[in-house]
Design an enzyme around this catalytic site. Structure first.
Site, PDB file in Angstrom:
ATOM      1  N   HIS A 195       0.820  -1.213   0.000  1.00  0.00           N
ATOM      2  CA  HIS A 195       0.000   0.000   0.000  1.00  0.00           C
ATOM      3  C   HIS A 195       0.849   1.255   0.000  1.00  0.00           C
ATOM      4  CE1 HIS A 195      -3.282  -2.768   0.788  1.00  0.00           C
ATOM      5  NE2 HIS A 195      -3.949  -1.878   0.102  1.00  0.00           N
ATOM      6  N   ARG A 241     -10.385   4.613  -0.738  1.00  0.00           N
ATOM      7  CA  ARG A 241      -9.906   3.677   0.297  1.00  0.00           C
ATOM      8  C   ARG A 241     -10.175   4.297   1.667  1.00  0.00           C
ATOM      9  NH1 ARG A 241      -5.800   2.412  -3.806  1.00  0.00           N
ATOM     10  NH2 ARG A 241      -5.572   0.156  -3.951  1.00  0.00           N
ATOM     11  N   GLU A 284     -11.888  -9.846  -5.265  1.00  0.00           N
ATOM     12  CA  GLU A 284     -10.438  -9.909  -5.044  1.00  0.00           C
ATOM     13  C   GLU A 284     -10.016 -11.221  -4.401  1.00  0.00           C
ATOM     14  OE1 GLU A 284      -9.243  -6.483  -2.718  1.00  0.00           O
ATOM     15  OE2 GLU A 284     -10.984  -6.621  -1.422  1.00  0.00           O
ATOM     16  N   ASN A 299      -4.956  -6.394  -7.151  1.00  0.00           N
ATOM     17  CA  ASN A 299      -3.776  -6.510  -6.275  1.00  0.00           C
ATOM     18  C   ASN A 299      -3.930  -7.734  -5.379  1.00  0.00           C
ATOM     19  OD1 ASN A 299      -3.329  -4.002  -7.387  1.00  0.00           O
ATOM     20  ND2 ASN A 299      -4.092  -2.908  -5.601  1.00  0.00           N
ATOM     21  N   ASP A 300      -5.079  -7.798  -4.720  1.00  0.00           N
ATOM     22  CA  ASP A 300      -5.299  -8.953  -3.851  1.00  0.00           C
ATOM     23  C   ASP A 300      -5.648 -10.197  -4.661  1.00  0.00           C
ATOM     24  OD1 ASP A 300      -4.773  -8.261  -1.156  1.00  0.00           O
ATOM     25  OD2 ASP A 300      -6.472  -6.893  -1.236  1.00  0.00           O
ATOM     26  N   ARG A 313       1.784 -10.197  -1.439  1.00  0.00           N
ATOM     27  CA  ARG A 313       2.085  -8.958  -2.171  1.00  0.00           C
ATOM     28  C   ARG A 313       3.046  -8.056  -1.412  1.00  0.00           C
ATOM     29  NH1 ARG A 313      -3.732  -5.689  -1.765  1.00  0.00           N
ATOM     30  NH2 ARG A 313      -2.565  -3.796  -2.196  1.00  0.00           N
ATOM     31  N   CYS A 355     -10.319  -1.946 -10.221  1.00  0.00           N
ATOM     32  CA  CYS A 355      -9.765  -0.834  -9.433  1.00  0.00           C
ATOM     33  C   CYS A 355      -8.385  -1.172  -8.879  1.00  0.00           C
ATOM     34  CB  CYS A 355     -10.714  -0.419  -8.317  1.00  0.00           C
ATOM     35  SG  CYS A 355     -10.954  -1.705  -7.091  1.00  0.00           S
TER      36      CYS A 355
HETATM   37  C1  PEP Z   1      -6.931  -4.580  -4.697  1.00  0.00           C
HETATM   38  O1  PEP Z   1      -6.729  -5.487  -3.894  1.00  0.00           O
HETATM   39  O2  PEP Z   1      -6.696  -4.668  -5.916  1.00  0.00           O
HETATM   40  C2  PEP Z   1      -7.470  -3.285  -4.232  1.00  0.00           C
HETATM   41  C3  PEP Z   1      -7.829  -2.335  -5.069  1.00  0.00           C
HETATM   42  O3  PEP Z   1      -7.530  -3.076  -2.894  1.00  0.00           O
HETATM   43  P1  PEP Z   1      -6.237  -2.753  -2.005  1.00  0.00           P
HETATM   44  O4  PEP Z   1      -5.067  -2.554  -2.923  1.00  0.00           O
HETATM   45  O5  PEP Z   1      -6.536  -1.533  -1.210  1.00  0.00           O
HETATM   46  O6  PEP Z   1      -6.107  -3.981  -1.167  1.00  0.00           O
HETATM   47 MG    MG Z   2      -7.584  -5.334  -1.915  1.00  0.00          MG
END
Ligand code: PEP
Ligand code: MG
Length: 540
Positions: free
Chosen positions: A187, A292, A426, A449-450, A460, A497
């Site tokens: 993050h 977020r 996710e 991402n997740d 990650r 996203c």
């Molecule tokens: C994701 O997981 O892709 C996402 C947008 O949420 P975050 O990166 O805040 O976990």
């Molecule tokens: Mg996420």
């Protein structure tokens, strides 16, 4: 001059003085001293500095999260004025002839224990604050933890940065950052992209760089310390070119995000706080695709109240003036830890009590947030989405809670608007049952991402695994396609996203899959728009 090769997490050039940021990792040692009066004077000076820091934090929090979120810093100021606390520290210094750091640590531990043993919940909660204020004073005494001497825009060099630390930096003075640890998908990396600042990781940092001139080349991943005049000149030119490139991209401003075949794509911005709004607006975001909201919690010293949250959501809704604003309910846990949640330490936090799981186990926190979101919805076009969903049952449970909150607002005669409810896709589980989930909600937003982390079984956060973390993996891409297909079959829209949404190497493929929305860090809006407008192929 030194040049060190690292890994870039966000492109761009930063040129400026280096500040070496040391974290609160120093162990307090007990050492004997002779001059007890001098040690007490040192302690008293540290208290003055700590009070000043708390005053500044109060002002910052007041602006960003409102009065009740800021109050905790006032409470901390009062605690530092407490006679019993101060007498205890001085007594330990005098009678044991020890250093102030040790006396503060001992007093902090003793007082925290006393508070923790009290019956009253309010006093029990003060145990954490006791530790907090003692740590602050120790950090001042040891000269760590705060960024000192940060007068002009600078490059921050640190071992690692947690999201809670990054958000506290004064963005107007942060040119870029360089860390030894950290991964491309953390993050903190995402924050760098949102804030539009060049950042490098995996650099073997050195304290001796403090105060020297530095250059971050976010394209090549190189970090220059004490650059030769000709290198400095070359980079000043490169920086000017980069600004020119941005200016050219800005020609996309005001143009519709439509493919050649006529499909209009929602091109939205990801934001972490109200302070990212100018970047979203300045880059012509069609809406906010991911707010977020947990950063409101990370920036605050205590649970942000309903009113504080309401003010933040209302401001975003009003500023976006009728454009869609999708608020993601709090996604605390994993790398986003907040002390006052008092969450247990977990073996596998990414797979632990996080996001919607916290909301469903602590509905009072969830309801406060939903009330704030609903109230703000009377002032704009707000939608809500829920992170880390794995089952239909969860969604039904959430909808029940939402219905309860609406009934409470109705009973109190409080207005709210139409709020679409969506979920983040996710987890692989949510992909596989996306046909069922699509029956329950208004939209899907794919958190790549997740989704990549859980699909590839790759943490990650783990920098050592960066080379294996491949969001272009066919498994991830097929999942995205499956989710979009299932969304369309049920008549709802699907977007992305996660960071992959901004990957211009994939924009064409997303268009072919029929992705309806892309929500990206504000700086990626124009590059993505340019490609979408040139896309000639079919869309689903
Ligand atoms: C994701 O997981 O892709 C996402 C947008 O949420 P975050 O990166 O805040 O976990
Ligand atoms: Mg996420």
């Amino acid at each position: 001059m030194q040049v060190i090769q690292g890994k870039s997490i966000f492109g761009g050039i930063a040129i400026g003085p280096i500040i070496f940021f040391t974290k609160e990792q120093n162990q307090v040692k007990r050492s004997k001293i002779e001059d007890t009066a001098g040690e007490i004077a040192r302690y008293e000076a540290a208290i003055v500095t700590a009070q000043e820091q708390l005053g500044k934090l109060y002002e910052k929090a007041l602006k960003e999260v409102g009065e009740s979120g800021a109050q905790i810093f006032e409470v901390h100021q009062m605690m530092l004025e407490d006679d019993d606390y101060n007498d205890s520290v001085k007594n330990i210094i005098e009678t044991q002839m020890v250093n102030a750091e040790y006396a503060v640590a001992t007093t902090g531990d003793n007082f925290a224990e006393i508070f923790a043993a009290m019956e009253d919940e309010y006093f029990q909660a003060r145990a954490v604050d006791m530790k907090d204020i003692s740590e602050r004073v120790i950090n001042v005494l040891m000269g760590v933890g705060e960024v000192s001497g940060w007068e002009e825009p600078s490059i921050i060099v640190a071992e690692d940065l947690a999201p809670s630390e990054t958000v506290q930096f004064d963005k107007s003075k942060l040119l870029g950052f360089v860390t030894r640890l950290g991964s491309s998908n953390s993050h903190t990396a995402i924050l760098a992209r949102t804030m539009n600042i060049p950042a490098l990781i995996q650099i073997d940092i050195k304290e001796e760089w403090n105060g020297k001139m530095g250059i971050i080349d976010g394209f090549s991943g190189e970090f220059y310390i004490d650059p030769e005049p000709e290198v400095l000149e070359k980079y000043q030119e490169k920086k000017a070119e980069q600004e020119e490139h941005r200016r050219l991209l800005a020609e996309q401003k005001g143009k519709p995000t439509v493919t050649k075949s006529g499909k209009e794509i929602k091109l939205f911005a990801n934001i972490g706080s109200v302070s990212d709004l100018p970047a979203a607006m300045g880059n012509d975001a069609g809406g906010i695709g991911l707010f977020r909201s947990e950063f409101l919690y990370l920036e605050s010293g205590d649970y942000p109240t309903e009113d504080d949250q309401f003010k933040a959501y209302k401001m975003v809704a009003e500023t976006m003036a009728g454009k869609k604003v999708i608020i993601r309910t709090l996604d605390i846990g994993a790398d986003k830890q907040v002390d006052y949640f008092n969450l247990d330490k977990e073996e596998n936090p990414a797979m632990g009590l996080r996001a919607i799981r916290i909301c469903l186990t602590r509905p009072e926190i969830f309801k406060t947030q939903l009330r704030a979101i609903l109230r703000a919805s009377a002032f704009g076009n707000i939608a809500v989405m829920y992170p880390m969903i794995i089952s239909v049952d969860e969604v039904r449970k959430i909808k029940e809670i939402m219905a309860e909150v609406k009934a409470e607002l109705d009973a109190a005669g409080i207005q709210y608007g139409e709020v679409e409810q969506g979920i983040m896709i996710e987890t692989p589980a949510s992909v596989i049952i996306s046909d069922l989930l699509a029956q329950e909600v208004d939209f899907f937003s794919i958190g790549t991402n997740d989704l990549t982390q859980y699909t590839l079984a790759i943490d990650r956060q783990n920098a050592k695994l960066d080379e294996f973390y491949n969001p272009h993996h066919e498994a991830v891409l097929r999942m995205i396609e499956m989710v979009v297909d299932n969304a369309h079959k049920a008549g709802i829209w699907a977007g992305i996203c996660g960071e992959l949404g901004a990957d211009t190497g994939l924009t064409d493929r997303f268009m072919a899959m029929g992705v309806d929305e892309l929500s990206v860090s504000p700086t990626f809006i124009y590059p993505v728009r340019q490609i979408i407008r040139e896309y000639e192929g079919p869309t689903k």
